[in-house]
Write a protein that holds these residues in place. Structure first.
Motif, mmCIF file in Angstrom:
data_model
loop_
_atom_site.group_PDB
_atom_site.id
_atom_site.type_symbol
_atom_site.label_atom_id
_atom_site.label_comp_id
_atom_site.label_asym_id
_atom_site.label_seq_id
_atom_site.Cartn_x
_atom_site.Cartn_y
_atom_site.Cartn_z
ATOM 1 N N ALA A 35 35.010 33.601 37.964
ATOM 2 C CA ALA A 35 35.835 34.632 38.607
ATOM 3 C C ALA A 35 35.974 34.351 40.098
ATOM 4 N N THR A 36 34.894 33.934 40.732
ATOM 5 C CA THR A 36 34.936 33.614 42.155
ATOM 6 C C THR A 36 35.898 32.461 42.419
ATOM 7 N N GLN A 37 35.835 31.414 41.594
ATOM 8 C CA GLN A 37 36.738 30.278 41.767
ATOM 9 C C GLN A 37 38.197 30.676 41.558
ATOM 10 N N LEU A 38 38.423 31.623 40.660
ATOM 11 C CA LEU A 38 39.795 32.041 40.339
ATOM 12 C C LEU A 38 40.325 33.131 41.255
ATOM 13 N N LYS A 63 43.074 35.830 25.817
ATOM 14 C CA LYS A 63 44.089 35.246 26.696
ATOM 15 C C LYS A 63 43.645 33.965 27.384
ATOM 16 N N VAL A 64 42.332 33.732 27.450
ATOM 17 C CA VAL A 64 41.834 32.564 28.182
ATOM 18 C C VAL A 64 40.867 31.746 27.326
ATOM 19 N N PRO A 65 40.820 30.427 27.578
ATOM 20 C CA PRO A 65 39.885 29.576 26.840
ATOM 21 C C PRO A 65 38.464 29.747 27.386
ATOM 22 N N TYR A 66 37.485 29.557 26.525
ATOM 23 C CA TYR A 66 36.082 29.615 26.920
ATOM 24 C C TYR A 66 35.249 28.906 25.858
ATOM 25 N N ILE A 67 33.990 28.684 26.159
ATOM 26 C CA ILE A 67 33.061 28.100 25.192
ATOM 27 C C ILE A 67 31.862 29.024 25.093
ATOM 28 N N MET A 68 31.090 28.868 24.032
ATOM 29 C CA MET A 68 29.848 29.615 23.896
ATOM 30 C C MET A 68 28.690 28.647 24.128
ATOM 31 N N GLN A 121 42.842 25.414 33.637
ATOM 32 C CA GLN A 121 43.904 25.922 32.751
ATOM 33 C C GLN A 121 44.227 27.379 33.084
ATOM 34 N N ILE A 122 43.195 28.181 33.324
ATOM 35 C CA ILE A 122 43.405 29.588 33.687
ATOM 36 C C ILE A 122 44.142 29.682 35.017
ATOM 37 N N MET A 126 47.699 29.165 34.450
ATOM 38 C CA MET A 126 48.297 30.336 33.799
ATOM 39 C C MET A 126 48.562 31.437 34.825
ATOM 40 N N ILE A 127 47.655 31.607 35.774
ATOM 41 C CA ILE A 127 47.851 32.604 36.838
ATOM 42 C C ILE A 127 49.038 32.194 37.705
ATOM 43 N N ALA A 128 49.092 30.910 38.081
ATOM 44 C CA ALA A 128 50.182 30.413 38.927
ATOM 45 C C ALA A 128 51.538 30.558 38.233
ATOM 46 N N ASP A 129 51.558 30.394 36.916
ATOM 47 C CA ASP A 129 52.809 30.512 36.150
ATOM 48 C C ASP A 129 53.170 31.972 35.844
#
Length: 106
Positions: free
Chosen positions: A51-54, A69-74, A88-89, A92-95
């Protein structure tokens, strides 16, 4: 280092008066930068780190994940975002595909 049209790193060798040692040092620096990027793309980040990076709130990132809405891993039982997911997120924000919803006053 530059990138080709697919975003892949490409080593560009310039013709100049570099000595062999200077050329090797420049090549090593380029490879080191490439390896750091590859390491970043694979590294798992927590909600707060991602979140901080984004530049969004932790809760917004949780909401996007919970709605698919967003990719992630467990990693074990914890959701994590790789550097590649964050990139990638960010796109998506920029677009304009993702945005931080404003809270409605109660």
């Amino acid at each position: 280092m530059t990138e080709d049209k697919n975003g892949e790193p490409v080593l560009v060798v310039r013709e100049n008066n570099l000595t062999n040692r200077e050329f090797i040092d420049e090549l090593n620096d380029t490879l080191r930068m490439y390896n750091l990027r590859e390491e970043y793309l694979r590294k798992p980040f927590s909600y707060q780190e991602a979140a901080t990076q984004l530049g969004v709130s932790r809760r917004t990132l949780q909401r996007w994940r919970n709605t698919g809405k967003v990719p992630y891993i467990m990693v074990g039982k914890r959701p994590r975002f790789t550097g590649a997911d964050i990139e990638q997120i960010r796109e998506m924000i920029a677009d304009g595909l993702l945005y931080e919803e404003q809270r409605q006053p109660r």
